[in-house]
Design an enzyme around this catalytic site. Structure first.
Site, short mmCIF file in Angstrom:
data_model
loop_
_atom_site.label_atom_id
_atom_site.label_comp_id
_atom_site.label_asym_id
_atom_site.label_seq_id
_atom_site.Cartn_x
_atom_site.Cartn_y
_atom_site.Cartn_z
N ASN A 1 0.80 -1.23 0.00
CA ASN A 1 0.00 0.00 0.00
C ASN A 1 0.84 1.29 0.00
O ASN A 1 0.47 2.27 -0.60
CB ASN A 1 -1.00 -0.01 1.16
CG ASN A 1 -0.33 -0.14 2.51
OD1 ASN A 1 0.84 -0.52 2.61
ND2 ASN A 1 -1.06 0.19 3.55
N GLU B 1 4.71 -4.81 11.89
CA GLU B 1 3.69 -3.77 11.65
C GLU B 1 2.56 -4.45 10.90
O GLU B 1 2.66 -4.67 9.69
CB GLU B 1 4.28 -2.61 10.83
CG GLU B 1 5.43 -1.88 11.50
CD GLU B 1 5.00 -1.07 12.72
OE1 GLU B 1 3.79 -0.99 13.00
OE2 GLU B 1 5.90 -0.53 13.40
N CYS C 1 -3.45 0.51 6.87
CA CYS C 1 -3.54 -0.41 8.02
C CYS C 1 -4.22 0.23 9.23
O CYS C 1 -4.95 -0.44 9.95
CB CYS C 1 -2.14 -0.88 8.40
SG CYS C 1 -1.00 0.48 8.65
P1 NDP Z 1 0.87 -9.80 3.30
O1 NDP Z 1 0.95 -10.24 4.71
O2 NDP Z 1 0.17 -10.65 2.33
O3 NDP Z 1 2.36 -9.59 2.71
C1 NDP Z 1 3.29 -8.74 3.32
C2 NDP Z 1 4.68 -9.07 2.81
O4 NDP Z 1 5.07 -10.34 3.32
C3 NDP Z 1 4.76 -9.19 1.28
O5 NDP Z 1 6.00 -8.69 0.85
C4 NDP Z 1 4.67 -10.69 1.09
O6 NDP Z 1 5.22 -11.10 -0.12
C5 NDP Z 1 5.48 -11.18 2.25
N1 NDP Z 1 5.23 -12.56 2.64
C6 NDP Z 1 4.13 -13.33 2.40
N2 NDP Z 1 4.28 -14.55 2.96
C7 NDP Z 1 5.49 -14.56 3.58
C8 NDP Z 1 6.23 -15.52 4.35
N3 NDP Z 1 5.72 -16.73 4.61
N4 NDP Z 1 7.44 -15.18 4.82
C9 NDP Z 1 7.95 -13.95 4.59
N5 NDP Z 1 7.32 -13.00 3.86
C10 NDP Z 1 6.10 -13.30 3.37
O7 NDP Z 1 0.27 -8.34 3.35
P2 NDP Z 1 -0.16 -7.40 2.14
O8 NDP Z 1 1.03 -7.13 1.28
O9 NDP Z 1 -1.38 -7.98 1.52
O10 NDP Z 1 -0.50 -6.04 2.89
C11 NDP Z 1 -1.71 -5.83 3.52
C12 NDP Z 1 -1.59 -6.09 5.01
O11 NDP Z 1 -0.52 -5.33 5.54
C13 NDP Z 1 -2.83 -5.65 5.77
O12 NDP Z 1 -3.14 -6.60 6.77
C14 NDP Z 1 -2.39 -4.35 6.41
O13 NDP Z 1 -3.09 -4.03 7.56
C15 NDP Z 1 -0.95 -4.61 6.69
N6 NDP Z 1 -0.21 -3.35 6.81
C16 NDP Z 1 0.24 -2.97 8.06
C17 NDP Z 1 0.86 -1.74 8.22
C18 NDP Z 1 1.40 -1.32 9.55
O14 NDP Z 1 2.30 -0.49 9.57
N7 NDP Z 1 0.92 -1.82 10.66
C19 NDP Z 1 1.02 -0.81 7.09
C20 NDP Z 1 0.55 -1.34 5.83
C21 NDP Z 1 -0.06 -2.56 5.72
P3 NDP Z 1 4.34 -11.09 -1.49
O15 NDP Z 1 3.31 -10.04 -1.37
O16 NDP Z 1 5.33 -10.76 -2.51
O17 NDP Z 1 3.76 -12.44 -1.60
#
Ligand code: NDP
Length: 502
Positions: free
Chosen positions: A167, A264, A298
């Protein structure tokens, strides 16, 4: 988007000699095409391919780890002031490239250019500038003792991994790398597969600013690449921005070598509007807290609790103003609500809206797709539900789209109990003119960040992090440096060794 093997069609587009540019990793100071799975990156608004990405494979990760080891040793040997100077230059370069980077971010995320042009790059640069100023101020303590000189040193952890969500891709890369680098660490950053572009440009900026090769590297990839990094024995720390389920997986992977973690994660935050609130201010905040970046934030205050006496006036103004929001082409400066990050995510958001109707909530505004002529992406109308109950799915689950649930409340104790009845604990907001009440409620809310009379404001000086299942640790603020350093205690004997042995 799911991955595929080299040369295999992904996302409906054949990988081959079709002129699509590659979006590379950045390893050892160079753009490098990974040896792993290949996928096609789509523009979320247009639904058209904009680049091809190859995941870093095990060999690429090995090369990056070796480069990080060398680079980190050189980087940590500099004084804090010298590191700060490099970071200052990086911040200035980011600002100078604001417009190009903002346009790239819009093509990657589908968010409106009117947001990206003033927030995404600028907030990243602010963060780098802030830690540039703190780099020379990392210090320990001298502790008085009659027989010894005791002092502490703040030392870098070494190799740190950052894993980003889609995002705020550039902002997230800056928020993680700036404190890590200021403290003398190297960072290996894995962007989301959906938004691979701007982290690579950040690596170029750091390099131009004078960062030694290997100190900030970008490894493209999907979940397995992130997992490989979280498991790697030479990595000392992992900082993830992502969903709660991914956070649990990353913590489990990191536990194998007891890596430090910053998490986060997601939220379902409450924005509480008391009857004495300034109405227009509260409506503005509720709209920003739900529709900015098409609701893909988020900390969004998606559960808007309004005190019953104010509810009719609040809903009337909310409906009037929400109807004015312009959904459209993110590249058009007039657009206020852009495209969902992907068709799959859009379907998930629309499914939760349908579920809200089925469960008996009343639609005040929106509630479906918006057709934007000429654009194939998924656009969702800013949606407001009233007559919501706490147990409804849309009130309990993180939607990550432009969907607000409005709930009525009668008194303060009741609304605090209901606001806190969730496993999340990322953020909260209170609107009231009664300052004592504002502070009292902020203290009672189970959340990592509480705003009084505003929402979603995250100045870099303010620590940012979630409570409960929304996170561990903080980004921003001086405290983030604690998460990227190890405290060492040094004891120098001023007397004699007290030995009772013969
Ligand atoms: P995801 O949890 O799907 O993915 C986050 C990252 O983790 C991506 O780079 C993803 O890779 C990677 N990933 C996925 N599986 C694994 C694994 N098993 N081991 C290590 N890395 C992995 O989140 P989204 O990208 O869909 O983002 C949305 C989410 O993020 C929402 O829940 C939102 O609330 C949260 N968020 C929290 C924030 C905060 O600061 N608290 C700010 C912004 C978002 P890939 O996508 O390439 O598969």
């Amino acid at each position: 988007m799911s991955g595929a093997l080299n040369g295999v069609a992904v996302g409906g587009v054949a990988s081959g000699d079709d002129g699509l540019p590659w979006i590379d990793s950045h390893i050892g100071g160079q753009r490098v095409r990974g040896g792993g799975a290949v996928w096609v990156k789509q523009d979320p608004a247009r639904g058209t391919p904009i680049g091809r990405v190859a995941a870093a494979d095990a060999a690429d990760i090995g090369t990056a780890i070796a480069a990080a080891r060398d680079g980190q040793a050189r980087w940590a040997a500099l004084s804090g002031a010298e590191r700060g100077r490099v970071l200052q230059r990086a911040a200035a370069l980011l600002r100078a490239r604001n417009d190009a980077l903002a346009a790239l971010e819009v093509a990657d995320t589908g968010k409106p250019i009117q947001e990206a042009a003033v927030v995404d790059v600028a907030s990243g640069a602010d963060c780098i500038e802030y830690y540039a100023g703190l780099a020379a101020q990392l210090n320990g303590q001298q502790l008085p003792h009659p027989n010894a000189l005791i002092y502490t040193r703040r030392e870098p952890l070494g190799l740190c991994v950052g894993i980003g969500a889609w995002n705020y891709p550039l902002q997230i890369a800056c928020w993680k790398s700036a404190p890590a680098l200021a403290a003398g660490n190297a960072m290996l950053f894995k962007p989301s597969e959906l938004t691979p572009s701007t982290a690579v440009e950040l690596a170029e900026v750091y390099l131009e600013a004078g960062l030694p090769p290997g100190v900030f590297q970008v490894l493209q990839g999907q979940g397995p690449t992130g997992e490989a990094l979280a498991l790697h024995p030479e990595v000392a720390k992992v900082s993830l921005t992502g969903s709660v389920p991914t956070g649990k997986k990353v913590m489990a992977a990191a536990a194998g070598t007891l890596k430090r973690v910053t998490m986060e994660l997601g939220g379902k935050s409450a924005l509480i509007v008391c009857e004495d609130a300034e109405l227009e201010e509260a409506v503005s905040a509720a709209m920003l807290a739900n529709f900015y970046t098409q609701g893909e934030i988020c900390t969004n205050g998606t559960r808007v609790f309004v005190q019953r006496a104010l509810l009719p006036r609040f809903l009337a103004r909310l409906a009037e103003r929400t109807a004015l929001l312009r959904v459209g082409d993110p590249a058009d400066p007039a657009t206020e609500v852009g495209a969902m990050i992907s068709a799959a995510h859009g379907e998930k958001v629309l499914g939760l809206i349908r579920r809200g109707v089925e469960e008996g909530a009343t639609l005040l505004c929106g509630g479906g797709r918006v057709d934007v002529p000429g654009l194939a992406g998924c656009f969702v109308a800013p949606t407001v539900f009233t007559d919501c109950r706490d147990e409804m799915t849309l009130v309990r689950e993180e939607i990550f789209g432009p969907v607000m649930s409005v709930l009525a409340f009668d008194d303060e104790a009741e609304v605090i109990r209901r606001a806190n009845a969730t496993r999340f604990g990322l953020a909260a907001g209170v609107f009231t003119r009664d300052i004592a009440r504002g502070h009292r409620m902020a203290a009672a809310l189970a959340a990592g960040v509480c705003w009084i009379n505003n929402y979603n404001i995250t100045p870099v000086e303010m620590p940012f992090g979630g409570a409960r299942e929304s996170g561990i640790g903080h980004e921003n603020g001086q405290v983030a440096l604690d998460h990227y350093t190890q405290l060492k205690s040094v004891y120098l004997e001023l007397g004699r060794v007290a030995c009772s042995y013969r």
